[in-house]
Design a protein around this motif. Structure first.
Motif, short mmCIF file in Angstrom:
data_model
loop_
_atom_site.label_atom_id
_atom_site.label_comp_id
_atom_site.label_asym_id
_atom_site.label_seq_id
_atom_site.Cartn_x
_atom_site.Cartn_y
_atom_site.Cartn_z
N LEU A 240 9.87 0.48 4.61
CA LEU A 240 10.88 0.69 5.69
C LEU A 240 10.96 0.94 6.79
CD1 LEU A 240 14.47 1.85 3.47
CD2 LEU A 240 13.95 -0.02 4.37
N VAL A 241 9.23 1.48 6.39
CA VAL A 241 8.74 3.00 8.09
C VAL A 241 7.43 1.92 8.04
CG1 VAL A 241 7.81 4.75 8.94
CG2 VAL A 241 10.02 4.85 6.76
N GLU A 242 6.53 1.99 7.01
CA GLU A 242 5.42 1.71 7.15
C GLU A 242 4.92 0.37 7.61
OE1 GLU A 242 2.48 3.73 4.62
OE2 GLU A 242 4.50 5.17 4.21
N GLU A 243 5.50 -0.73 6.78
CA GLU A 243 5.27 -2.45 7.20
C GLU A 243 5.66 -2.55 8.34
OE1 GLU A 243 5.21 -5.58 4.31
OE2 GLU A 243 7.14 -4.90 4.09
N PRO A 244 7.38 -2.44 8.69
CA PRO A 244 7.41 -2.20 9.94
C PRO A 244 6.70 -1.98 11.25
CG PRO A 244 9.33 -2.16 8.68
CD PRO A 244 8.17 -1.90 7.35
N ALA A 245 6.72 -0.50 10.76
CA ALA A 245 5.77 -0.38 12.10
C ALA A 245 4.49 -0.47 12.58
CB ALA A 245 4.99 1.50 12.01
N ALA B 106 7.62 6.05 -1.92
CA ALA B 106 6.32 5.34 -1.64
C ALA B 106 6.98 4.59 -1.47
CB ALA B 106 4.90 5.94 -2.74
N LEU B 107 7.22 2.94 -2.11
CA LEU B 107 7.59 1.76 -1.99
C LEU B 107 8.86 1.95 -1.24
CD1 LEU B 107 6.82 -0.70 -2.66
CD2 LEU B 107 8.80 -0.27 -4.79
N VAL B 108 9.91 2.22 -1.27
CA VAL B 108 11.40 2.52 -0.30
C VAL B 108 9.77 3.02 1.17
CG1 VAL B 108 12.62 3.43 1.06
CG2 VAL B 108 12.46 3.54 -1.62
N SER B 109 9.71 3.96 1.08
CA SER B 109 8.98 4.19 2.75
C SER B 109 7.91 3.21 3.09
CB SER B 109 8.26 5.53 2.99
OG SER B 109 6.51 5.95 3.39
N VAL C 248 8.18 13.01 -14.43
CA VAL C 248 8.84 12.79 -13.99
C VAL C 248 9.04 13.12 -12.62
CG1 VAL C 248 10.71 13.81 -12.43
CG2 VAL C 248 10.96 14.23 -14.80
N ALA C 249 8.02 13.59 -12.23
CA ALA C 249 7.16 13.52 -9.90
C ALA C 249 6.52 11.59 -10.13
CB ALA C 249 6.50 14.20 -10.23
N ILE C 250 6.13 11.32 -11.05
CA ILE C 250 4.91 10.20 -10.59
C ILE C 250 5.83 9.14 -10.42
CG2 ILE C 250 3.53 8.72 -11.75
CD1 ILE C 250 1.83 10.72 -13.08
N PRO C 251 6.83 8.66 -11.33
CA PRO C 251 8.47 7.08 -11.60
C PRO C 251 8.69 7.74 -10.44
CG PRO C 251 8.07 8.20 -13.17
CD PRO C 251 7.23 9.05 -12.39
N LEU C 252 9.20 8.84 -9.87
CA LEU C 252 9.85 9.12 -8.55
C LEU C 252 8.94 8.78 -7.26
CD1 LEU C 252 11.43 12.68 -9.48
CD2 LEU C 252 13.13 10.01 -9.29
N THR C 253 7.59 10.12 -7.39
CA THR C 253 6.66 9.69 -6.15
C THR C 253 7.06 7.90 -6.20
OG1 THR C 253 6.20 11.83 -6.84
CG2 THR C 253 4.45 10.09 -5.70
N TRP C 254 6.39 7.51 -6.46
CA TRP C 254 6.05 5.65 -6.50
C TRP C 254 7.03 5.22 -6.37
CZ3 TRP C 254 3.75 4.37 -11.41
CH2 TRP C 254 1.78 5.21 -11.99
N ILE C 255 8.33 5.50 -6.42
CA ILE C 255 9.27 5.06 -5.81
C ILE C 255 10.00 5.49 -4.29
CG2 ILE C 255 12.10 5.04 -5.67
CD1 ILE C 255 12.12 5.09 -8.91
N ASP D 192 0.68 -0.84 -0.08
CA ASP D 192 -0.32 0.05 -0.05
C ASP D 192 1.29 1.44 -0.15
OD1 ASP D 192 -1.86 1.83 0.28
OD2 ASP D 192 -2.50 1.43 2.12
N ILE D 193 0.78 1.89 -1.32
CA ILE D 193 2.03 3.15 -1.35
C ILE D 193 0.85 4.59 -1.23
CG2 ILE D 193 3.93 1.47 -2.39
CD1 ILE D 193 2.82 2.93 -5.24
N SER D 194 -0.63 4.12 -1.40
CA SER D 194 -1.02 5.94 -1.27
C SER D 194 -0.96 6.23 -0.43
CB SER D 194 -2.51 4.90 -0.84
OG SER D 194 -2.84 4.99 0.56
N TYR D 195 -0.21 6.78 0.48
CA TYR D 195 -0.06 6.95 2.34
C TYR D 195 1.19 8.06 1.41
CZ TYR D 195 1.04 10.38 6.57
OH TYR D 195 1.44 10.73 7.17
N GLY D 196 2.19 7.22 0.70
CA GLY D 196 3.54 7.75 0.52
C GLY D 196 3.56 8.46 -0.91
N THR D 197 2.59 7.84 -1.42
CA THR D 197 2.44 8.85 -2.86
C THR D 197 1.29 10.58 -1.86
OG1 THR D 197 1.73 6.66 -4.26
CG2 THR D 197 0.68 9.04 -4.42
N TYR D 198 0.98 10.23 -1.46
CA TYR D 198 0.39 11.56 -0.78
C TYR D 198 1.47 12.26 -0.14
CZ TYR D 198 -2.02 14.05 2.33
OH TYR D 198 -2.21 15.60 3.15
N LEU D 199 1.92 11.85 0.64
CA LEU D 199 3.37 12.07 1.46
C LEU D 199 4.46 12.86 0.37
CD1 LEU D 199 3.27 12.89 4.35
CD2 LEU D 199 4.91 10.58 4.53
N TYR D 200 4.74 12.35 -0.73
CA TYR D 200 5.91 12.46 -1.00
C TYR D 200 5.78 13.21 -2.14
CZ TYR D 200 7.66 9.98 2.22
OH TYR D 200 8.33 9.51 3.73
#
Length: 79
Positions: free
Chosen positions: A49-54, A43-46, A34-41, A3-11
């Motif tokens: 590394l952050v949301e799934e472990p939390a 969001a995926l990293v977020s 340019v912004a869409i692929p960078l944002t998705w990347i 679920d990368i929706s929150y990261g997409t919104y955030l970044y």
């Protein structure tokens, strides 16, 4: 589940601002391309590394019972 929706919104906005700063001549179409692929990347990293472990930590903690060190009395037993 991924679920990368929150990261997409955030970044999304900060990434667009960085693109605008370093490439001010970008057209809206170029900015989007340019912004869409960078944002998705980001969001995926977020997510990984952050949301799934939390969320996993929350599920672990929510299964445990924590003692407050005293017993609560029910309302009917209070005089």
């Amino acid at each position: 589940m991924l679920d990368i929706s929150y990261g997409t919104y955030l970044y999304g906005w900060p990434i667009q601002q960085l693109i605008a700063k370093f490439y001010p001549a970008a057209t809206p179409l170029q900015m989007t391309a340019v912004a869409i692929p960078l944002t998705w990347i980001a969001a995926l990293v977020s997510w990984k590394l952050v949301e799934e472990p939390a969320l996993a930590l929350f599920k672990t903690w929510s299964k445990k019972e924590f003692s407050l060190g005293f017993r609560r009395k029910s309302i009917s037993s209070v005089s």
